[in-house]
Design a protein around this motif. Structure first.
Motif, PDB file in Angstrom:
ATOM      1  N   PRO A 109       0.808  -1.225   0.000  1.00 30.40           N
ATOM      2  CA  PRO A 109       0.000   0.000   0.000  1.00 30.40           C
ATOM      3  C   PRO A 109       0.842   1.276   0.000  1.00 30.40           C
ATOM      4  O   PRO A 109       0.446   2.291  -0.578  1.00 30.40           O
ATOM      5  N   LEU A 110       2.001   1.202   0.618  1.00 33.39           N
ATOM      6  CA  LEU A 110       2.886   2.369   0.650  1.00 33.39           C
ATOM      7  C   LEU A 110       3.384   2.712  -0.748  1.00 33.39           C
ATOM      8  O   LEU A 110       3.477   3.887  -1.123  1.00 33.39           O
ATOM      9  N   ALA A 111       3.684   1.682  -1.531  1.00 33.63           N
ATOM     10  CA  ALA A 111       4.150   1.914  -2.895  1.00 33.63           C
ATOM     11  C   ALA A 111       3.058   2.561  -3.743  1.00 33.63           C
ATOM     12  O   ALA A 111       3.338   3.360  -4.635  1.00 33.63           O
ATOM     13  N   LEU A 112       1.797   2.193  -3.461  1.00 35.00           N
ATOM     14  CA  LEU A 112       0.683   2.746  -4.220  1.00 35.00           C
ATOM     15  C   LEU A 112       0.365   4.185  -3.815  1.00 35.00           C
ATOM     16  O   LEU A 112      -0.228   4.925  -4.598  1.00 35.00           O
ATOM     17  N   SER A 113       0.756   4.569  -2.609  1.00 37.38           N
ATOM     18  CA  SER A 113       0.380   5.888  -2.098  1.00 37.38           C
ATOM     19  C   SER A 113       0.946   7.024  -2.934  1.00 37.38           C
ATOM     20  O   SER A 113       0.222   7.959  -3.304  1.00 37.38           O
ATOM     21  N   CYS A 114       2.246   6.969  -3.227  1.00 35.04           N
ATOM     22  CA  CYS A 114       2.855   8.083  -3.952  1.00 35.04           C
ATOM     23  C   CYS A 114       2.340   8.164  -5.387  1.00 35.04           C
ATOM     24  O   CYS A 114       2.148   9.264  -5.929  1.00 35.04           O
ATOM     25  N   ILE A 115       2.067   7.009  -6.004  1.00 35.20           N
ATOM     26  CA  ILE A 115       1.519   7.006  -7.362  1.00 35.20           C
ATOM     27  C   ILE A 115       0.105   7.568  -7.350  1.00 35.20           C
ATOM     28  O   ILE A 115      -0.280   8.364  -8.220  1.00 35.20           O
ATOM     29  N   SER A 116      -0.695   7.151  -6.366  1.00 30.93           N
ATOM     30  CA  SER A 116      -2.055   7.665  -6.247  1.00 30.93           C
ATOM     31  C   SER A 116      -2.054   9.176  -6.057  1.00 30.93           C
ATOM     32  O   SER A 116      -2.845   9.891  -6.685  1.00 30.93           O
ATOM     33  N   MET A 117      -1.155   9.657  -5.220  1.00 28.52           N
ATOM     34  CA  MET A 117      -1.086  11.105  -4.980  1.00 28.52           C
ATOM     35  C   MET A 117      -0.732  11.839  -6.267  1.00 28.52           C
ATOM     36  O   MET A 117      -1.343  12.871  -6.597  1.00 28.52           O
ATOM     37  N   GLY A 118       0.251  11.333  -7.008  1.00 31.66           N
ATOM     38  CA  GLY A 118       0.625  11.953  -8.272  1.00 31.66           C
ATOM     39  C   GLY A 118      -0.512  11.935  -9.272  1.00 31.66           C
ATOM     40  O   GLY A 118      -0.731  12.899 -10.017  1.00 31.66           O
ATOM     41  N   GLY A 119      -1.276  10.832  -9.277  1.00 32.56           N
ATOM     42  CA  GLY A 119      -2.422  10.722 -10.166  1.00 32.56           C
ATOM     43  C   GLY A 119      -3.522  11.705  -9.808  1.00 32.56           C
ATOM     44  O   GLY A 119      -4.096  12.374 -10.680  1.00 32.56           O
ATOM     45  N   PHE A 120      -3.826  11.799  -8.521  1.00 34.86           N
ATOM     46  CA  PHE A 120      -4.851  12.739  -8.069  1.00 34.86           C
ATOM     47  C   PHE A 120      -4.459  14.189  -8.366  1.00 34.86           C
ATOM     48  O   PHE A 120      -5.292  14.998  -8.795  1.00 34.86           O
ATOM     49  N   MET A 121      -3.194  14.507  -8.147  1.00 27.51           N
ATOM     50  CA  MET A 121      -2.752  15.886  -8.391  1.00 27.51           C
ATOM     51  C   MET A 121      -2.823  16.220  -9.880  1.00 27.51           C
ATOM     52  O   MET A 121      -3.211  17.329 -10.263  1.00 27.51           O
ATOM     53  N   ALA A 122      -2.485  15.251 -10.724  1.00 22.16           N
ATOM     54  CA  ALA A 122      -2.598  15.472 -12.170  1.00 22.16           C
ATOM     55  C   ALA A 122      -4.063  15.666 -12.558  1.00 22.16           C
ATOM     56  O   ALA A 122      -4.394  16.544 -13.369  1.00 22.16           O
ATOM     57  N   ALA A 123      -4.945  14.860 -11.969  1.00 27.15           N
ATOM     58  CA  ALA A 123      -6.376  14.994 -12.258  1.00 27.15           C
ATOM     59  C   ALA A 123      -6.898  16.352 -11.806  1.00 27.15           C
ATOM     60  O   ALA A 123      -7.701  16.990 -12.505  1.00 27.15           O
ATOM     61  N   ALA A 124      -6.455  16.802 -10.631  1.00 30.51           N
ATOM     62  CA  ALA A 124      -6.905  18.094 -10.117  1.00 30.51           C
ATOM     63  C   ALA A 124      -6.493  19.247 -11.023  1.00 30.51           C
ATOM     64  O   ALA A 124      -7.155  20.290 -11.058  1.00 30.51           O
ATOM     65  N   HIS A 125      -5.396  19.050 -11.782  1.00 31.50           N
ATOM     66  CA  HIS A 125      -4.913  20.096 -12.678  1.00 31.50           C
ATOM     67  C   HIS A 125      -5.246  19.819 -14.147  1.00 31.50           C
ATOM     68  O   HIS A 125      -4.758  20.500 -15.047  1.00 31.50           O
ATOM     69  N   GLY A 126      -6.087  18.775 -14.379  1.00 29.39           N
ATOM     70  CA  GLY A 126      -6.568  18.508 -15.724  1.00 29.39           C
ATOM     71  C   GLY A 126      -5.637  17.721 -16.623  1.00 29.39           C
ATOM     72  O   GLY A 126      -5.744  17.807 -17.853  1.00 29.39           O
TER      73      GLY A 126
ATOM     74  N   GLY B 201       8.461   9.839  -1.792  1.00 28.28           N
ATOM     75  CA  GLY B 201       7.819  11.137  -1.689  1.00 28.28           C
ATOM     76  C   GLY B 201       8.010  11.951  -2.944  1.00 28.28           C
ATOM     77  O   GLY B 201       7.170  11.963  -3.847  1.00 28.28           O
ATOM     78  N   LEU B 202       9.155  12.599  -3.055  1.00 27.25           N
ATOM     79  CA  LEU B 202       9.388  13.542  -4.144  1.00 27.25           C
ATOM     80  C   LEU B 202       9.387  12.878  -5.513  1.00 27.25           C
ATOM     81  O   LEU B 202       8.666  13.295  -6.424  1.00 27.25           O
ATOM     82  N   VAL B 203      10.183  11.826  -5.680  1.00 26.34           N
ATOM     83  CA  VAL B 203      10.276  11.182  -6.991  1.00 26.34           C
ATOM     84  C   VAL B 203       8.954  10.521  -7.371  1.00 26.34           C
ATOM     85  O   VAL B 203       8.462  10.674  -8.504  1.00 26.34           O
ATOM     86  N   GLY B 204       8.360   9.785  -6.435  1.00 24.09           N
ATOM     87  CA  GLY B 204       7.125   9.066  -6.731  1.00 24.09           C
ATOM     88  C   GLY B 204       5.983   9.990  -7.131  1.00 24.09           C
ATOM     89  O   GLY B 204       5.316   9.768  -8.147  1.00 24.09           O
ATOM     90  N   VAL B 205       5.751  11.030  -6.341  1.00 25.97           N
ATOM     91  CA  VAL B 205       4.617  11.927  -6.604  1.00 25.97           C
ATOM     92  C   VAL B 205       4.907  12.868  -7.770  1.00 25.97           C
ATOM     93  O   VAL B 205       4.121  12.962  -8.721  1.00 25.97           O
ATOM     94  N   LEU B 206       6.041  13.552  -7.701  1.00 29.18           N
ATOM     95  CA  LEU B 206       6.361  14.519  -8.759  1.00 29.18           C
ATOM     96  C   LEU B 206       6.611  13.819 -10.090  1.00 29.18           C
ATOM     97  O   LEU B 206       6.249  14.337 -11.158  1.00 29.18           O
TER      98      LEU B 206
END
Length: 311
Positions: A28-45, A171-176
């Protein structure tokens, strides 16, 4: 835990041994940073389901690779010994031989590389070759980091640098990285959600290292809790959790549009429970459940935070 407890452990069978060596509760930890990056991309279109799916696959391969390398490396360097009080590892228990584990590491290194190359091709194509090569270097660095945390000749996890690498890669690499692969640009404010994942991922590692502090001392593994002591490590844990929560609040306050953005508040009782119990529990057996709880709480926090930004 004594020697007889180790040697009398029944063999669960090869398939179950490998699944256990993958350490599903850390995924689940590995999925967290990818999910966050995905959500942030969705929030910005910029959401791209194919890219996010390949990010998930690549990250899972990397996480499993890291877990196999950790199993092999800790057995090789002595952290997984008769003195270790956490769950038995596959090589330590004799369920998987060391040479088999090395082959498993090679397989997941190749799977990570192939999945990563496909991801970069889908994201950038032939016209984005410079970015393709840049991210390829980053991907190879991720594979190196996964293996050399404990399995290298000079493992950085034994020097107390694991927290830094986890913060950077989870954190940084996974999400950004996930955000950039979709948007092909960086929004500076996304650094704050990346910090959320970085801090909470360090929290998961810190619970693990507090639990294993006694065996790590004997093995010469200089984790943060070994370096600063168990009491200070618990203070550090509370600060790490606060760092993640404050990063989330700061992002929402700077980008406020709707009360739904505070949906992540629903996960705060679970973080509070983790902080309180890690502070109070002293034995390795008592601490162990809060490793899984922290990993799941991190994913839940990310899901609530992300949903709050896109509704």
């Amino acid at each position: 835990m004594n020697t007889s407890q180790h040697t009398s452990t029944p063999n669960p069978g090869l398939v179950k041994a490998w699944i256990s060596a993958f350490r599903p509760r850390t995924l689940p930890l590995a999925l967290s940073c990818i999910s966050m990056g995905g959500f942030m991309a969705a929030a910005h279109g910029y959401f791209n389901a194919t890219v996010v799916g390949l990010c998930v696959l690549t990250t899972l391969f990397l996480q499993i690779l890291s877990n196999l390398a950790n199993d092999y490396g800790d057995s090789k360097h002595g952290a997984d010994s008769v003195h270790r009080e956490g769950p038995l590892r596959a090589v330590q228990a004799g369920h998987i031989q060391a040479d088999q584990m090395k082959k498993g590491m090679l397989v997941f290194s190749l799977l990570s590389l192939v999945s990563g190359l496909l991801l970069l091709w889908v994201a950038f194509g032939a016209e984005g070759m410079l970015l393709f090569l840049l991210f390829l270097v980053l991907g190879l660095a991720s594979i190196w980091a996964a293996i050399n945390y404990t399995a290298g000749d000079n493992p950085y996890g034994y020097a107390g640098l694991g927290d830094i690498f986890v913060f950077i890669f989870f954190g940084l690499v996974g999400v950004l990285g996930t955000y950039f692969l979709q948007a092909q640009a960086l929004e500076p404010s996304v650094i704050l959600p990346a910090l959320v994942c970085g801090f909470f991922s360090v929290g998961v590692l810190n619970v693990n290292n507090i639990r294993d502090i006694n065996s790590d001392i004997l093995a010469g593994k200089r984790s943060i809790p070994v370096r600063i002591g168990p009491k200070a490590a618990r203070v550090y844990h509370v600060l790490v959790l606060l760092g993640g929560v404050l990063s989330a609040f700061t992002y929402v306050l700077l980008n406020y549009q709707s009360p739904w953005q505070f949906l992540f508040i629903l996960a705060l009782p679970l973080l509070l429970s983790n902080g309180v119990n890690v502070w109070r529990k002293q034995s390795s057996r008592e601490l162990d459940p809060y490793l899984k709880q922290m990993a799941i709480t991190t994913l839940l926090f990310v899901l609530l935070f992300g949903i709050g930004q896109v509704v």
